[in-house]
Design an enzyme around this catalytic site. Structure first.
Site, PDB file in Angstrom:
ATOM      1  N   LEU A   1      46.837 157.303  64.666  1.00 11.35           N
ATOM      2  CA  LEU A   1      45.851 158.225  64.113  1.00 11.35           C
ATOM      3  C   LEU A   1      44.609 158.069  64.975  1.00 11.35           C
ATOM      4  CD1 LEU A   1      46.149 157.733  60.232  1.00 11.35           C
ATOM      5  CD2 LEU A   1      46.815 159.750  61.549  1.00 11.35           C
ATOM      6  N   ASP A   2      44.028 159.179  65.404  1.00  9.43           N
ATOM      7  CA  ASP A   2      42.896 159.058  66.328  1.00  9.43           C
ATOM      8  C   ASP A   2      41.630 158.592  65.610  1.00  9.43           C
ATOM      9  OD1 ASP A   2      41.589 161.314  65.220  1.00  9.43           O
ATOM     10  OD2 ASP A   2      42.660 162.677  66.546  1.00  9.43           O
ATOM     11  N   LEU A   3      40.595 158.407  66.381  1.00  9.93           N
ATOM     12  CA  LEU A   3      39.341 157.832  65.890  1.00  9.93           C
ATOM     13  C   LEU A   3      38.796 158.576  64.675  1.00  9.93           C
ATOM     14  CD1 LEU A   3      36.979 155.758  66.667  1.00  9.93           C
ATOM     15  CD2 LEU A   3      35.924 157.725  67.798  1.00  9.93           C
ATOM     16  N   ASN A   4      38.891 159.901  64.696  1.00 12.13           N
ATOM     17  CA  ASN A   4      38.293 160.714  63.643  1.00 12.13           C
ATOM     18  C   ASN A   4      39.286 161.142  62.570  1.00 12.13           C
ATOM     19  OD1 ASN A   4      35.677 160.738  64.843  1.00 12.13           O
ATOM     20  ND2 ASN A   4      36.424 162.216  66.341  1.00 12.13           N
ATOM     21  N   SER A   5      40.448 160.520  62.553  1.00  4.34           N
ATOM     22  CA  SER A   5      41.448 160.793  61.518  1.00  4.34           C
ATOM     23  C   SER A   5      41.582 159.579  60.622  1.00  4.34           C
ATOM     24  CB  SER A   5      42.801 161.130  62.151  1.00  4.34           C
ATOM     25  OG  SER A   5      42.705 162.287  62.953  1.00  4.34           O
TER      26      SER A   5
END
Length: 300
Positions: A115-119
């Site tokens: 999951l990316d930084l903003n997820s």
């Protein structure tokens, strides 16, 4: 018996020494290879300096003079990833990572996908590389569901290309399952299901149809659901449930049903649960419900 690949030909007997070390929980495969090159690993009393070696259960392996433990059974944890963490063991930019913020007491684990930084939301963790690869394979076909908040007013006509499968910069995305849950001022909440999990797949696809994502929460990965798991907490999936969902048997712990799933929270802010943590999420969000861990997890 040690099988050394000194001739350059492939050896089919046994497993690579780095894989065996990783399965025993010593280190990741890459870190295990470093231990070998540093001369800290011995096989049958002889120090080795190359990972190009296959070993069998009959071989005696030591690390820093200590006998290798028996391989750990494959285990799986649910983790509620908060915003602001990168899913990597080390970040060149010095940003905080998922693995820096896991509760204490877990063995060495790797993530199933990212999951990316903003997820935020559900991230699966496992101590077993083979299980990780199995869960990540597109052929597994597990649906991954997300609650997504977008800026704009999506219509069925606007979302139709996502349901058909969009092509972005020559890359074809599989059809998505998309529904509009509710409009909330300038934003709308969607539920989206995908089966591939490509890099930034949902953000890129929605951008293609003119919608900007400002919140993205994964609520399920196949049969495993986020439910009310607190942010930053982990919960182990029972071995019995894991066997039922994956069809595993021999390498799974046989006493996994004897105890309840272990839930650990990282010390910090008060836990945020279900609808309370997602106060502006759409009504009926899947994040507000969680199947009992004593029963098999329902497939979605």
């Amino acid at each position: 018996m040690v099988k050394s690949d000194t001739s350059g030909t492939s050896q089919h007997s046994g497993d690579r020494i780095a894989k065996v070390l990783a399965r025993a929980g010593v280190a990741s495969r890459r870190q295990a290879e470093i231990l070998i090159v540093e001369g800290r690993v011995s096989v049958n009393g002889k120090r080795i300096d190359s990972p190009a070696l296959n070993v069998t259960p009959e071989d005696r392996i030591t690390v820093d003079g200590k006998p290798l433990r028996a391989p750990e059974p494959a285990r799986l944890w649910l983790y509620h990833k908060p915003l602001g963490l990168v899913t990597t063991t080390r970040d060149d930019e010095g940003r905080p990572t998922v693995f820096d913020n896991l509760p204490e007491g877990l063995p060495r684990v790797v993530s199933v996908g990212r999951l990316d930084l903003n997820s935020e939301g559900l991230l699966l963790l496992t101590n077993d590389g083979t299980l990780k690869r199995k869960l990540e394979l597109p052929s597994t076909g597990w649906l991954r569901k997300y609650r997504v908040r977008v800026n704009g007013t999506p219509t069925d006509e606007m979302l139709a290309p996502l349901r058909d499968g969009v092509v972005i910069e020559g890359e074809r995305f599989l059809p998505m399952i998309v529904s509009v849950d509710r409009q909330q001022g300038a934003n709308a909440w969607l539920t989206i299901g995908i089966r591939e999990g490509r890099n930034r797949e949902i953000r890129r696809a929605l951008s293609q149809v003119g919608l900007s994502v400002n919140r993205l929460i994964r609520i399920s990965y196949g049969p495993f659901q986020l439910g009310t798991l607190a942010k930053g907490a982990v919960e182990e999936v029972k071995a019995r449930v894991l066997r039922e969902q994956l069809g595993q048997s021999g390498d799974m712990s046989q006493d996994g049903d004897a105890t309840k799933p272990q839930r650990r929270s990282k010390p910090g802010p008060a836990p945020m649960r279900g609808g309370k943590s997602l106060k502006d999420a759409p009504a009926g969000s899947g994040a507000a419900k969680r199947p009992a861990r004593s029963r098999p997890v329902r497939k979605t």
